[in-house]
Design an enzyme around this catalytic site. Structure first.
Site, PDB file in Angstrom:
ATOM      1  CD1 TRP A  54      43.941  52.899  37.387  1.00 48.35           C
ATOM      2  CD2 TRP A  54      42.503  53.277  37.190  1.00 48.35           C
ATOM      3  NE1 TRP A  54      42.940  51.817  37.089  1.00 48.35           N
ATOM      4  CE2 TRP A  54      41.888  52.128  37.216  1.00 48.35           C
ATOM      5  CE3 TRP A  54      40.550  54.528  37.481  1.00 48.35           C
ATOM      6  CZ2 TRP A  54      40.243  51.930  36.745  1.00 48.35           C
ATOM      7  CZ3 TRP A  54      40.130  53.816  38.077  1.00 48.35           C
ATOM      8  CH2 TRP A  54      39.707  52.665  36.978  1.00 48.35           C
ATOM      9  CG  MET A  55      44.867  49.590  42.738  1.00 47.86           C
ATOM     10  SD  MET A  55      45.353  49.946  44.523  1.00 47.86           S
ATOM     11  CE  MET A  55      43.623  49.902  45.208  1.00 47.86           C
ATOM     12  CG  ASP A  57      43.164  43.972  38.372  1.00 51.48           C
ATOM     13  OD1 ASP A  57      42.600  44.762  38.003  1.00 51.48           O
ATOM     14  OD2 ASP A  57      42.888  42.855  37.380  1.00 51.48           O
ATOM     15  CD  GLN A  73      47.352  45.543  35.808  1.00 53.14           C
ATOM     16  OE1 GLN A  73      46.504  46.209  34.819  1.00 53.14           O
ATOM     17  NE2 GLN A  73      48.322  45.232  36.142  1.00 53.14           N
ATOM     18  CG  PHE A 113      47.383  44.381  31.091  1.00 48.79           C
ATOM     19  CD1 PHE A 113      47.852  45.519  30.879  1.00 48.79           C
ATOM     20  CD2 PHE A 113      46.501  44.178  30.976  1.00 48.79           C
ATOM     21  CE1 PHE A 113      46.563  46.489  30.247  1.00 48.79           C
ATOM     22  CE2 PHE A 113      45.363  44.561  29.405  1.00 48.79           C
ATOM     23  CZ  PHE A 113      45.596  46.383  30.192  1.00 48.79           C
ATOM     24  CG  ASP A 188      44.363  39.472  34.583  1.00 47.95           C
ATOM     25  OD1 ASP A 188      44.909  39.191  33.715  1.00 47.95           O
ATOM     26  OD2 ASP A 188      43.063  38.900  34.074  1.00 47.95           O
ATOM     27  CD  GLU A 239      38.494  40.770  33.005  1.00 49.48           C
ATOM     28  OE1 GLU A 239      39.296  41.967  32.060  1.00 49.48           O
ATOM     29  OE2 GLU A 239      38.290  41.502  33.960  1.00 49.48           O
TER      30      GLU A 239
HETATM   31  C1  FRU Z   1      40.835  43.350  35.664  1.00 50.82           C
HETATM   32  C2  FRU Z   1      41.729  43.100  34.588  1.00 50.82           C
HETATM   33  C3  FRU Z   1      42.439  42.171  33.883  1.00 50.82           C
HETATM   34  C4  FRU Z   1      43.667  43.257  33.402  1.00 50.82           C
HETATM   35  C5  FRU Z   1      44.115  44.172  33.963  1.00 50.82           C
HETATM   36  C6  FRU Z   1      44.057  45.363  32.989  1.00 50.82           C
HETATM   37  O1  FRU Z   1      40.292  43.930  36.163  1.00 50.82           O
HETATM   38  O2  FRU Z   1      40.614  43.794  32.795  1.00 50.82           O
HETATM   39  O3  FRU Z   1      42.343  40.680  32.933  1.00 50.82           O
HETATM   40  O4  FRU Z   1      44.904  42.557  33.407  1.00 50.82           O
HETATM   41  O5  FRU Z   1      42.572  44.534  34.796  1.00 50.82           O
HETATM   42  O6  FRU Z   1      44.278  46.595  33.751  1.00 50.82           O
END
Ligand code: FRU
Length: 517
Positions: A54-55, A57, A73, A113, A188, A239
């Site tokens: 899984w990927m 952001d 991520q 995150f 973020d 976000e």
């Molecule tokens: C955006 C988000 C961010 C958070 C991350 C968690 O897609 O929800 O706000 O840091 O993904 O994976």
């Protein structure tokens, strides 16, 4: 549930041991990956994807020493979202990527995150030296136990540093560098160097607004201001902010742009990215903008941010090509999700005011080859073994009314792209494009974008299609739609219909970026 909680606690304990130590590199066997992994159905052939799992952001986009870093991520255990790590890849041209070991693991302060990365060239943090300055990652810690216990202080900001070009990372001992008492969504961080004040500026989001901080050294942060409670779209949580200056094309006037992703609340449903054009005086972002502006009207461009480490005239953006409405349901098996093509952002002004143009970087031209085996059969119908690894450019001359491009395959699946003159909207309609029933919202409706067109001029269209995506750019990126698609078999026919005449069509095959690695 209890099992997962125990599993998770065990994982955290294991990961705690990694705290304050460089993480152990886990080399991917790239040759094996090329054979086994990068040819599955729907695997993009010229868009970035993780080797497996899984990927979401893009994180820590940083150009340094001729290398573009892309962190992201990442959940290395499954193809759905889970305890977040930062995956890592590098590139010298932003198109062809080399996968690197995981950069950041969760620790006792939480999961890792989204966030950003900077080169602390002057060693303001003292975490390296002037001879070997640190690369610093600034991210959100998400403490699952805190969230489960119903507390509101479970998101804080932490930093980590690397003294070997991003290969190994050490968490800062004084983490978190920005604590949190009671803001449920607090995350973020995007950091940049602000030359006029000679300070680092950090922008993060707190539910329904952005917060700006400054720091001389990346470790001590002072809250400066808030923006946005009463501005822009608020259909969901804010976000992944990004604040940067941009000069209006063809002028000497510089404005500041603030990108804010929002989920849900995007114009065509679920996740999307809005932006504000205004001023930033080193403390406060302000704007007179009244209307909400969107970077991309497709449903699959989210959490995008821009590169640090490039000159201000080179603003390059990468987004996550998915949507929280259905991200975990898409029909892929070994991995999930891709990034958009890297896009150059330019600021333009027309009668509707300032707008952000985005278009794939020119480097993609090094990967395209004009194909000659496409025969213009009649009435602009073209055939090819697969249009799913192609770029198509053309100009529409004259009446846009009922203009439509229909991509289809032998299974009678159709991806439609066109213009609705009554509503003055471009659209992508993927409702009959292939596999669409994995989540009801995926094919709920056609995705529309208001046209920003200068009257009397030809309209150009550029389409970039990969195994499971279509990116559509009108007039070099003034109107953009990015959508995922899952045709059961590749599209073999492209038919361009409508009243207008089509000029200068070029159809190019795009090379496979995983070849020969
Ligand atoms: C955006 C988000 C961010 C958070 C991350 C968690 O897609 O929800 O706000 O840091 O993904 O994976």
């Amino acid at each position: 549930m209890r099992f997962f909680f125990l599993l998770f606690t065990a994982m955290l304990l294991v990961n705690c041991k990694k705290e304050s130590k460089p993480t152990t590199p886990q080399a991917f066997d790239v040759n094996k990956i090329v054979e086994d992994r990068f040819r599955e159905s729907y695997r993009p052939q010229y868009h970035f994807t993780p080797p497996e799992k899984w990927m979401n952001d893009p994180n820590g986009l940083l150009f340094h020493n001729g290398t573009y870093h892309l962190f992201y991520q990442y959940y290395p255990e499954d193809i759905v979202w889970g305890p977040m790590h930062w995956g890592h890849a590098i590139s010298t041209d932003l198109i062809r990527w080399e996968h690197k070991p995981i950069a950041l693991y969760p620790d006792e302060l939480g999961l890792i995150f989204s966030g950003s990365a900077v080169m602390d060239t002057a060693n303001t943090s003292g975490l390296g030296s002037l001879e070997n300055p640190p690369m610093v990652a600034i991210f959100t810690y998400h403490l699952m136990e805190g969230e489960k216990a119903g507390r509101k202080d479970f998101q804080t900001q932490g930093i980590a540093y690397s003294l070997d070009e991003g290969d190994t990372w050490t968490k800062y001992k004084g983490n978190p560098v920005i604590g949190n008492k009671d803001i449920k969504d607090f995350r973020d961080p995007k950091v940049m160097w602000h030359q006029p004040s000679e300070l680092w500026i950090l922008t993060l989001v707190a539910g329904d607004h952005a917060k700006m901080y400054s720091s001389p050294n990346l470790t001590d942060w002072t809250h400066l201001s808030d923006f946005g409670k009463d501005k822009g779209a608020h259909g969901g949580v804010w976000e992944c902010p990004d604040l940067f200056p941009l000069t209006i094309e063809g002028t000497d006037e510089t404005k500041w742009v603030l990108l804010i992703s929002i989920n849900p609340g995007a114009p065509n449903g679920g996740s999307g990215t809005q932006y504000f054009v205004g001023e930033f005086d080193g403390e406060r972002f302000t704007t007179t903008q009244e209307e909400t502006k969107w970077l991309d009207y497709g449903t699959d461009n989210y959490a995008g941010v821009t590169y640090n480490g490039l000159s201000d005239s080179e603003r390059i953006f990468i987004g996550w090509m998915s949507n929280w409405n259905y991200a975990r349901d898409t029909p892929t098996e070994n991995w999930r999700s891709a990034m958009t093509l890297p896009r150059k952002l330019t600021l333009k002004k027309n009668k509707q005011g300032y707008y952000l143009n985005n278009f794939p970087i020119n480097t993609i031209n090094n990967y395209t080859e004009l194909i000659t085996d496409v025969i213009d059969q009649s009435n602009h119908t073209y055939t090819n073994d697969s249009f799913n690894q192609h770029r198509i450019d053309f100009t529409i001359d004259g009446d846009l009314d009922s203009f439509k491009v229909d991509f289809s395959n032998e299974l009678d699946e159709h991806l439609l792209i066109g213009f609705n003159a009554t509503k003055n909207q471009f659209y992508i309609d993927r409702r009959e494009s292939g596999i669409v029933d994995f989540e009801p919202r995926f094919a709920e409706k056609s995705h529309v974008a208001p046209a920003i067109l200068d009257s009397g001029t030809d309209v150009s269209l550029s389409l970039f299609m990969d195994a499971s995506s279509i990116e559509m750019f009108v007039n070099g990126g003034s109107v953009v739609l990015t959508d995922q698609i899952f045709p059961t078999s590749p599209y073999t026919e492209m038919s361009i219909q409508g009243k207008a005449s089509i000029k200068d069509i070029s159809i190019s095959e795009v090379s496979r970026i995983w070849e020969g690695q």
